[in-house]
Design a protein around this motif. Sequence first.
Motif, mmCIF file in Angstrom:
data_model
loop_
_atom_site.group_PDB
_atom_site.id
_atom_site.type_symbol
_atom_site.label_atom_id
_atom_site.label_comp_id
_atom_site.label_asym_id
_atom_site.label_seq_id
_atom_site.Cartn_x
_atom_site.Cartn_y
_atom_site.Cartn_z
ATOM 1 N N LYS A 1 7.659 4.408 2.767
ATOM 2 C CA LYS A 1 8.165 3.424 3.729
ATOM 3 C C LYS A 1 9.495 3.874 4.321
ATOM 4 O O LYS A 1 9.735 3.732 5.529
ATOM 5 C CB LYS A 1 8.324 2.068 3.049
ATOM 6 N N GLY A 2 10.347 4.421 3.474
ATOM 7 C CA GLY A 2 11.631 4.897 3.965
ATOM 8 C C GLY A 2 11.480 6.005 4.987
ATOM 9 O O GLY A 2 12.151 6.022 6.025
ATOM 10 N N GLN A 3 10.573 6.947 4.710
ATOM 11 C CA GLN A 3 10.335 8.045 5.638
ATOM 12 C C GLN A 3 9.732 7.541 6.945
ATOM 13 O O GLN A 3 10.138 7.959 8.039
ATOM 14 C CB GLN A 3 9.417 9.078 4.988
ATOM 15 N N LEU A 4 8.763 6.617 6.824
ATOM 16 C CA LEU A 4 8.111 6.093 8.020
ATOM 17 C C LEU A 4 9.097 5.304 8.882
ATOM 18 O O LEU A 4 9.074 5.402 10.117
ATOM 19 C CB LEU A 4 6.922 5.217 7.615
ATOM 20 N N LYS A 5 9.952 4.530 8.238
ATOM 21 C CA LYS A 5 10.964 3.763 8.981
ATOM 22 C C LYS A 5 11.862 4.704 9.790
ATOM 23 O O LYS A 5 12.192 4.437 10.953
ATOM 24 C CB LYS A 5 11.798 2.935 8.007
ATOM 25 N N ALA A 6 12.235 5.820 9.178
ATOM 26 C CA ALA A 6 13.070 6.800 9.883
ATOM 27 C C ALA A 6 12.334 7.390 11.082
ATOM 28 O O ALA A 6 12.928 7.592 12.158
ATOM 29 C CB ALA A 6 13.491 7.904 8.925
ATOM 30 N N TYR A 7 11.045 7.664 10.916
ATOM 31 C CA TYR A 7 10.252 8.188 12.037
ATOM 32 C C TYR A 7 10.151 7.166 13.160
ATOM 33 O O TYR A 7 10.279 7.503 14.348
ATOM 34 C CB TYR A 7 8.839 8.557 11.566
ATOM 35 N N LEU A 8 9.927 5.901 12.800
ATOM 36 C CA LEU A 8 9.743 4.866 13.823
ATOM 37 C C LEU A 8 11.011 4.606 14.614
ATOM 38 O O LEU A 8 10.955 4.057 15.720
ATOM 39 C CB LEU A 8 9.242 3.580 13.172
ATOM 40 N N GLU A 9 12.147 5.002 14.100
ATOM 41 C CA GLU A 9 13.386 4.882 14.855
ATOM 42 C C GLU A 9 13.401 5.825 16.059
ATOM 43 O O GLU A 9 14.230 5.673 16.970
ATOM 44 C CB GLU A 9 14.580 5.170 13.945
ATOM 45 N N LYS A 10 12.492 6.792 16.081
ATOM 46 C CA LYS A 10 12.409 7.734 17.197
ATOM 47 C C LYS A 10 11.571 7.205 18.356
ATOM 48 O O LYS A 10 11.468 7.873 19.399
ATOM 49 C CB LYS A 10 11.831 9.062 16.710
ATOM 50 N N LEU A 11 10.940 6.032 18.184
ATOM 51 C CA LEU A 11 10.130 5.466 19.264
ATOM 52 C C LEU A 11 11.006 5.170 20.472
ATOM 53 O O LEU A 11 12.083 4.578 20.353
ATOM 54 C CB LEU A 11 9.441 4.178 18.797
ATOM 55 N N ASP B 1 11.066 -3.043 14.983
ATOM 56 C CA ASP B 1 10.912 -4.073 16.012
ATOM 57 C C ASP B 1 10.114 -3.566 17.197
ATOM 58 O O ASP B 1 9.662 -4.359 18.034
ATOM 59 C CB ASP B 1 12.292 -4.536 16.486
ATOM 60 N N ASN B 2 9.943 -2.250 17.298
ATOM 61 C CA ASN B 2 9.177 -1.666 18.407
ATOM 62 C C ASN B 2 7.682 -1.615 18.129
ATOM 63 O O ASN B 2 6.923 -1.126 18.973
ATOM 64 C CB ASN B 2 9.677 -0.256 18.709
ATOM 65 N N VAL B 3 7.262 -2.078 16.950
ATOM 66 C CA VAL B 3 5.839 -2.047 16.599
ATOM 67 C C VAL B 3 5.349 -3.472 16.362
ATOM 68 O O VAL B 3 5.919 -4.204 15.540
ATOM 69 C CB VAL B 3 5.579 -1.198 15.339
ATOM 70 N N SER B 4 4.296 -3.860 17.075
ATOM 71 C CA SER B 4 3.681 -5.167 16.869
ATOM 72 C C SER B 4 2.196 -4.982 16.625
ATOM 73 O O SER B 4 1.657 -3.881 16.809
ATOM 74 C CB SER B 4 3.898 -6.064 18.096
ATOM 75 N N ALA B 5 1.533 -6.046 16.217
ATOM 76 C CA ALA B 5 0.095 -5.959 15.932
ATOM 77 C C ALA B 5 -0.604 -7.221 16.410
ATOM 78 O O ALA B 5 -0.017 -8.302 16.433
ATOM 79 C CB ALA B 5 -0.139 -5.758 14.436
ATOM 80 N N MET C 1 0.819 -1.207 0.000
ATOM 81 C CA MET C 1 0.000 0.000 0.000
ATOM 82 C C MET C 1 0.861 1.269 0.000
ATOM 83 O O MET C 1 0.533 2.253 -0.624
ATOM 84 C CB MET C 1 -0.918 0.033 1.215
ATOM 85 N N LEU C 2 1.951 1.231 0.764
ATOM 86 C CA LEU C 2 2.841 2.384 0.848
ATOM 87 C C LEU C 2 3.970 2.225 -0.147
ATOM 88 O O LEU C 2 4.568 1.145 -0.248
ATOM 89 C CB LEU C 2 3.407 2.508 2.262
ATOM 90 N N ASP C 3 4.287 3.287 -0.877
ATOM 91 C CA ASP C 3 5.385 3.161 -1.836
ATOM 92 C C ASP C 3 6.725 3.204 -1.100
ATOM 93 O O ASP C 3 6.803 3.474 0.110
ATOM 94 C CB ASP C 3 5.300 4.236 -2.915
ATOM 95 N N ALA C 4 7.784 2.932 -1.830
ATOM 96 C CA ALA C 4 9.102 2.791 -1.219
ATOM 97 C C ALA C 4 9.550 4.064 -0.508
ATOM 98 O O ALA C 4 10.148 4.009 0.579
ATOM 99 C CB ALA C 4 10.119 2.390 -2.294
ATOM 100 N N ALA C 5 9.268 5.221 -1.106
ATOM 101 C CA ALA C 5 9.687 6.484 -0.503
ATOM 102 C C ALA C 5 8.988 6.712 0.834
ATOM 103 O O ALA C 5 9.616 7.111 1.828
ATOM 104 C CB ALA C 5 9.411 7.643 -1.458
ATOM 105 N N LYS D 1 -5.339 -4.592 7.028
ATOM 106 C CA LYS D 1 -4.347 -5.543 7.530
ATOM 107 C C LYS D 1 -3.031 -5.428 6.764
ATOM 108 O O LYS D 1 -1.943 -5.511 7.336
ATOM 109 C CB LYS D 1 -4.871 -6.976 7.459
ATOM 110 N N SER D 2 -3.128 -5.224 5.458
ATOM 111 C CA SER D 2 -1.909 -5.051 4.660
ATOM 112 C C SER D 2 -1.123 -3.833 5.126
ATOM 113 O O SER D 2 0.111 -3.863 5.214
ATOM 114 C CB SER D 2 -2.272 -4.907 3.181
ATOM 115 N N LEU D 3 -1.839 -2.742 5.439
ATOM 116 C CA LEU D 3 -1.176 -1.536 5.926
ATOM 117 C C LEU D 3 -0.476 -1.815 7.254
ATOM 118 O O LEU D 3 0.685 -1.425 7.456
ATOM 119 C CB LEU D 3 -2.186 -0.403 6.090
ATOM 120 N N LEU D 4 -1.164 -2.494 8.163
ATOM 121 C CA LEU D 4 -0.573 -2.793 9.468
ATOM 122 C C LEU D 4 0.641 -3.709 9.323
ATOM 123 O O LEU D 4 1.640 -3.546 10.035
ATOM 124 C CB LEU D 4 -1.621 -3.415 10.389
ATOM 125 N N ASP D 5 0.558 -4.674 8.413
ATOM 126 C CA ASP D 5 1.699 -5.564 8.169
ATOM 127 C C ASP D 5 2.914 -4.766 7.691
ATOM 128 O O ASP D 5 4.053 -5.021 8.102
ATOM 129 C CB ASP D 5 1.337 -6.628 7.128
#
Length: 516
Positions: free
Chosen positions: A7-17, A48-52, A1-5, A37-41
């Motif tokens: 995902k890259g930005q979101l991954k960087a944000y999630l590193e701040k958790l 690793d700090n995000v689970s569902a 659902m999310l394009d590569a760009a 469900k696809s979005l949550l996956d």
Amino acid sequence: MLDAAIKGQLKAYLEKLQRPIELVASLDDTAKSRELKSLLDEITALSDNVSARLDGNSVYRPSFGVARPGETPRIEFAGIPLGHEFTSLVLALLHTGGHPARIDAATLEQIKAIDGQFHFDIFVSLSCHNCPDVVQAVNTMAAQNPNISATMIDGALFQGEVEKRQIMAVPSVYLNGQHFGQGRMTLEEILAKIDTGAAEREAKLLNGKVPFDVLVVGGGPAGSAAAIYAARKGIRTGVVAERFGGQVLDTLAIENFISVTETEGPKLAMALEQHVKEYDVDVMNLQKAAELIPGDLIEVKLASGASLKSKSVILTTGARWREMNVPGEKEYRGKGVAYCPHCDGPLFKGKRVAVIGGGNSGVEAAIDLAGIVAHVTLLEFDSTLRADAVLQRKLLSLPNVTVITEALTSEVLGDGQKVTGLTYKNRNTDDLTQVELEGIFVQIGLLPNTDWLKGTVALSQRGEIEINTRGETSVPGVFAAGDCTTVPYKQIIIAMGAGSTAALGAFDHLIRASAP
């Protein structure tokens, strides 16, 4: 659902958790649930700090909550928060995960001190540019105070709930099941409504302020420019505004701001406020001016009962959407009568609507709505449309649009709960015609916000503040700029220039007034 760009930005944000978080989904066997469900996956795969888990018990399906592991979610999204709401999702993840919210210490303490149980339901459309402000404000409160919880509800996905509550405008906010508010609201506005002592405390604080050299009334483009130019002169500058950003907050696409190819109103408003706060400017938001009293020190009385004084004043109160002023309009505002097609259009999916006005804003609204609703009837008072030719060609190419000129809307019809139609008069024959429909979008221009100035400064027949080339009004020491004035073209970039001119004029006035 999310394009590569993304995902890259979101991954960087999630590193701040700073701590683990859990997404708690409530799903069924629909395609939208599989999409969620696809979005949550995808999100959980980025950190690793995000689970569902999929054992949520929300009444809304599909939906999911954001929580610390083992806790009941206080932030919930009923629907798939993409589009304008994707930022709301990112912030919910960060704030629940311990990343600090960008709010000042006093506001944070005010949120934490709120007592009682507060659950907010915020009905949105994913194309609404005002909705995220409300969602993010309430989510921020929920992340900071365990007594507060919030659910964002996509009105287009849960239309049964929308119809049950007779919602015809977004954002619509409910608190503990009761209607709380409608339209764009800031965190400060929401806090002021639930923290009953806030207004009194703020009024006392304002009354104690030392007089300003320049007090700007209004926080739109003209007011922002005026404040920056005044502050750069090193003089004591204040801005008092009903809502910082003004009408820009209600504007979606901005494509004629020179050097910026395109932007959106809320984004520009945020940039204006940030630029003003780079200087030593006292910004007093959520304050409505009620009276101007001339004198050696000019006094501005506020609706809250507070009063501010200044050696000079710059009026930049802007304008508001012009109303039709016909029977039924006020009664059905928010119940089918709307002023923002981008925000409220998705609530009328598959329905019949009218657009009142054949200028650029009206024709653009009709074009946008035609892609959502069953049919659009555009009514124009004049004998021809006034929009740019390129827009007219696009409009007339659409199969589900009817254009009626020389039509004077005379009444909004309804059943007591919602709009059912309108009546218009043919200006040539005086014949009255009824049109059955479910929504009416009014796009007929602007009115200056100058009612509170009548009898104090000279106003034109249209209610605009009369100014000269320096921005001076008829009252010594009082200047004005922007859409509330007689400047002929109401454009953001022109308002900014006028605000700068007024600030320079006010500075020159102060120099001359202090000269021996």
